[in-house]
Design a protein around this motif. Structure first.
Motif, mmCIF file in Angstrom:
data_model
loop_
_atom_site.group_PDB
_atom_site.id
_atom_site.type_symbol
_atom_site.label_atom_id
_atom_site.label_comp_id
_atom_site.label_asym_id
_atom_site.label_seq_id
_atom_site.Cartn_x
_atom_site.Cartn_y
_atom_site.Cartn_z
ATOM 1 N N ALA A 6 1.402 -8.127 -16.738
ATOM 2 C CA ALA A 6 2.182 -7.250 -15.706
ATOM 3 C C ALA A 6 2.069 -5.905 -16.210
ATOM 4 C CB ALA A 6 3.633 -7.290 -16.032
ATOM 5 N N THR A 7 1.773 -4.996 -15.422
ATOM 6 C CA THR A 7 1.580 -3.675 -15.581
ATOM 7 C C THR A 7 2.528 -2.900 -14.683
ATOM 8 O OG1 THR A 7 -0.874 -3.802 -15.536
ATOM 9 C CG2 THR A 7 -0.093 -1.477 -15.206
ATOM 10 N N ILE A 8 3.514 -2.267 -15.378
ATOM 11 C CA ILE A 8 4.614 -1.435 -15.060
ATOM 12 C C ILE A 8 4.215 -0.064 -14.844
ATOM 13 C CG2 ILE A 8 7.191 -1.285 -14.889
ATOM 14 C CD1 ILE A 8 7.176 -3.873 -16.590
ATOM 15 N N GLN A 9 4.583 0.615 -13.595
ATOM 16 C CA GLN A 9 4.299 1.887 -13.614
ATOM 17 C C GLN A 9 5.677 2.603 -13.628
ATOM 18 O OE1 GLN A 9 1.441 4.087 -13.274
ATOM 19 N NE2 GLN A 9 2.842 5.646 -13.931
ATOM 20 N N LEU A 10 6.044 3.776 -14.704
ATOM 21 C CA LEU A 10 7.027 4.259 -14.825
ATOM 22 C C LEU A 10 7.155 5.686 -14.080
ATOM 23 C CD1 LEU A 10 7.936 3.187 -18.516
ATOM 24 C CD2 LEU A 10 8.699 2.058 -16.544
ATOM 25 N N GLU A 11 8.132 6.278 -14.266
ATOM 26 C CA GLU A 11 8.286 7.737 -13.802
ATOM 27 C C GLU A 11 7.704 8.470 -15.416
ATOM 28 O OE1 GLU A 11 12.357 9.450 -14.359
ATOM 29 O OE2 GLU A 11 12.818 7.918 -15.858
ATOM 30 N N THR A 12 7.241 9.496 -15.241
ATOM 31 C CA THR A 12 6.603 10.374 -16.174
ATOM 32 C C THR A 12 7.365 10.319 -17.305
ATOM 33 O OG1 THR A 12 5.621 11.810 -14.455
ATOM 34 C CG2 THR A 12 5.498 12.492 -16.774
ATOM 35 N N LEU A 13 6.811 9.815 -18.438
ATOM 36 C CA LEU A 13 7.269 9.850 -19.802
ATOM 37 C C LEU A 13 7.279 11.406 -20.468
ATOM 38 C CD1 LEU A 13 6.076 6.330 -20.946
ATOM 39 C CD2 LEU A 13 8.360 6.798 -20.178
ATOM 40 N N THR A 14 8.151 11.951 -20.947
ATOM 41 C CA THR A 14 8.122 13.069 -21.309
ATOM 42 C C THR A 14 8.199 13.277 -22.987
ATOM 43 O OG1 THR A 14 10.525 13.025 -21.281
ATOM 44 C CG2 THR A 14 9.366 14.058 -19.362
ATOM 45 N N CYS A 15 8.538 11.910 -23.750
ATOM 46 C CA CYS A 15 8.584 12.320 -25.088
ATOM 47 C C CYS A 15 7.853 10.991 -25.921
ATOM 48 C CB CYS A 15 9.855 12.398 -25.524
ATOM 49 S SG CYS A 15 11.340 11.454 -25.201
ATOM 50 N N VAL A 37 8.567 -12.702 -23.772
ATOM 51 C CA VAL A 37 7.194 -11.453 -23.833
ATOM 52 C C VAL A 37 6.322 -11.825 -25.027
ATOM 53 C CG1 VAL A 37 7.053 -9.007 -23.897
ATOM 54 C CG2 VAL A 37 8.902 -9.736 -22.455
ATOM 55 N N GLU A 38 5.219 -11.685 -24.682
ATOM 56 C CA GLU A 38 4.280 -11.719 -26.044
ATOM 57 C C GLU A 38 4.202 -10.650 -26.664
ATOM 58 O OE1 GLU A 38 -0.431 -12.053 -25.775
ATOM 59 O OE2 GLU A 38 0.332 -14.132 -25.185
ATOM 60 N N LYS A 39 4.832 -10.527 -27.790
ATOM 61 C CA LYS A 39 4.986 -9.319 -28.472
ATOM 62 C C LYS A 39 3.841 -8.206 -28.970
ATOM 63 C CE LYS A 39 9.651 -10.658 -30.333
ATOM 64 N NZ LYS A 39 9.881 -11.063 -28.827
ATOM 65 N N GLU A 40 2.856 -8.990 -29.141
ATOM 66 C CA GLU A 40 1.596 -8.527 -29.484
ATOM 67 C C GLU A 40 0.792 -7.873 -28.345
ATOM 68 O OE1 GLU A 40 1.593 -12.269 -29.981
ATOM 69 O OE2 GLU A 40 3.007 -11.481 -31.501
ATOM 70 N N ASN A 64 0.681 8.697 -21.996
ATOM 71 C CA ASN A 64 -0.264 9.647 -20.698
ATOM 72 C C ASN A 64 0.009 9.015 -19.525
ATOM 73 O OD1 ASN A 64 -0.591 11.334 -23.049
ATOM 74 N ND2 ASN A 64 -2.432 10.789 -23.517
ATOM 75 N N ALA A 65 -0.255 7.745 -19.298
ATOM 76 C CA ALA A 65 -0.353 7.048 -18.076
ATOM 77 C C ALA A 65 1.123 6.672 -17.465
ATOM 78 C CB ALA A 65 -1.223 5.828 -18.286
ATOM 79 N N SER A 66 2.153 6.678 -18.155
ATOM 80 C CA SER A 66 3.532 6.347 -18.071
ATOM 81 C C SER A 66 3.398 4.789 -17.514
ATOM 82 C CB SER A 66 4.072 7.305 -17.141
ATOM 83 O OG SER A 66 4.124 8.626 -17.741
ATOM 84 N N LYS A 67 2.745 4.023 -18.154
ATOM 85 C CA LYS A 67 2.711 2.397 -17.857
ATOM 86 C C LYS A 67 3.107 1.707 -19.163
ATOM 87 C CE LYS A 67 -1.005 2.931 -14.409
ATOM 88 N NZ LYS A 67 -2.288 2.544 -14.187
ATOM 89 N N VAL A 68 3.496 0.492 -18.778
ATOM 90 C CA VAL A 68 3.997 -0.557 -19.712
ATOM 91 C C VAL A 68 2.804 -1.658 -19.343
ATOM 92 C CG1 VAL A 68 5.364 -2.225 -20.972
ATOM 93 C CG2 VAL A 68 6.177 0.136 -20.191
ATOM 94 N N LYS A 69 2.125 -2.152 -20.207
ATOM 95 C CA LYS A 69 1.310 -3.581 -20.144
ATOM 96 C C LYS A 69 1.956 -4.573 -21.242
ATOM 97 C CE LYS A 69 -2.801 -1.090 -18.404
ATOM 98 N NZ LYS A 69 -4.279 -1.216 -17.992
ATOM 99 N N LEU A 70 1.864 -5.612 -20.455
ATOM 100 C CA LEU A 70 2.422 -6.752 -21.432
ATOM 101 C C LEU A 70 2.134 -8.339 -20.724
ATOM 102 C CD1 LEU A 70 5.631 -8.093 -20.202
ATOM 103 C CD2 LEU A 70 5.470 -5.640 -19.981
ATOM 104 N N ASN A 71 2.154 -9.207 -21.707
ATOM 105 C CA ASN A 71 1.870 -10.391 -20.897
ATOM 106 C C ASN A 71 3.234 -11.246 -21.248
ATOM 107 O OD1 ASN A 71 -0.667 -10.093 -20.733
ATOM 108 N ND2 ASN A 71 -1.237 -11.018 -22.857
ATOM 109 N N PHE A 72 3.730 -12.061 -20.287
ATOM 110 C CA PHE A 72 5.112 -12.645 -20.523
ATOM 111 C C PHE A 72 4.876 -14.369 -19.771
ATOM 112 C CE2 PHE A 72 5.085 -10.961 -16.275
ATOM 113 C CZ PHE A 72 5.802 -11.804 -15.153
ATOM 114 N N ASP A 73 5.847 -14.901 -20.407
ATOM 115 C CA ASP A 73 6.007 -16.242 -19.932
ATOM 116 C C ASP A 73 7.137 -16.347 -18.730
ATOM 117 O OD1 ASP A 73 6.415 -19.153 -19.421
ATOM 118 O OD2 ASP A 73 6.457 -19.537 -21.676
ATOM 119 N N GLU A 74 6.578 -16.563 -17.479
ATOM 120 C CA GLU A 74 7.518 -16.654 -16.390
ATOM 121 C C GLU A 74 8.677 -17.657 -16.568
ATOM 122 O OE1 GLU A 74 6.363 -15.427 -11.822
ATOM 123 O OE2 GLU A 74 5.427 -17.149 -12.541
ATOM 124 N N GLU A 75 8.253 -18.855 -17.226
ATOM 125 C CA GLU A 75 9.437 -19.608 -17.312
ATOM 126 C C GLU A 75 10.483 -19.121 -18.308
ATOM 127 O OE1 GLU A 75 7.616 -23.420 -18.408
ATOM 128 O OE2 GLU A 75 6.233 -23.486 -16.754
#
Length: 76
Positions: A4-13, A30-33, A40-51
């Motif tokens: 998953a790639t989640i676009q967030l509002e602009t991160l300020t800090c 959620v695969e922690k690693e 800078n891109a205000s994104k969260v990238k992660l792998n997760f188990d949908e089950e």
């Protein structure tokens, strides 16, 4: 495993980045690693188990901290 790639509002800090990372890593399924908060891109990238966890639950964990989720893309 889904990616998953989640676009967030602009991160300020950098502490915002750490808060989001900690909250997402705390979710079962959620695969922690794989969790990466791109400040800078205000994104969260992660792998997760949908089950074990849904993308909605991941988004809720982020919005519960007060950050707006703009867009989510799931692959896999």
């Amino acid at each position: 495993m889904k990616k998953a790639t989640i676009q967030l509002e602009t991160l300020t800090c950098p502490s915002c980045q750490q808060k989001i990372e900690k909250a997402v890593k705390a979710l079962a399924g959620v695969e922690k690693e794989s969790v990466s908060v791109l400040f800078n891109a205000s994104k969260v990238k992660l792998n997760f188990d949908e089950e074990k966890v849904s993308i909605d639950e991941i988004e809720k964990a982020i919005t519960a901290l007060g950050y707006e989720v703009k867009k989510t893309q799931v692959n896999g």
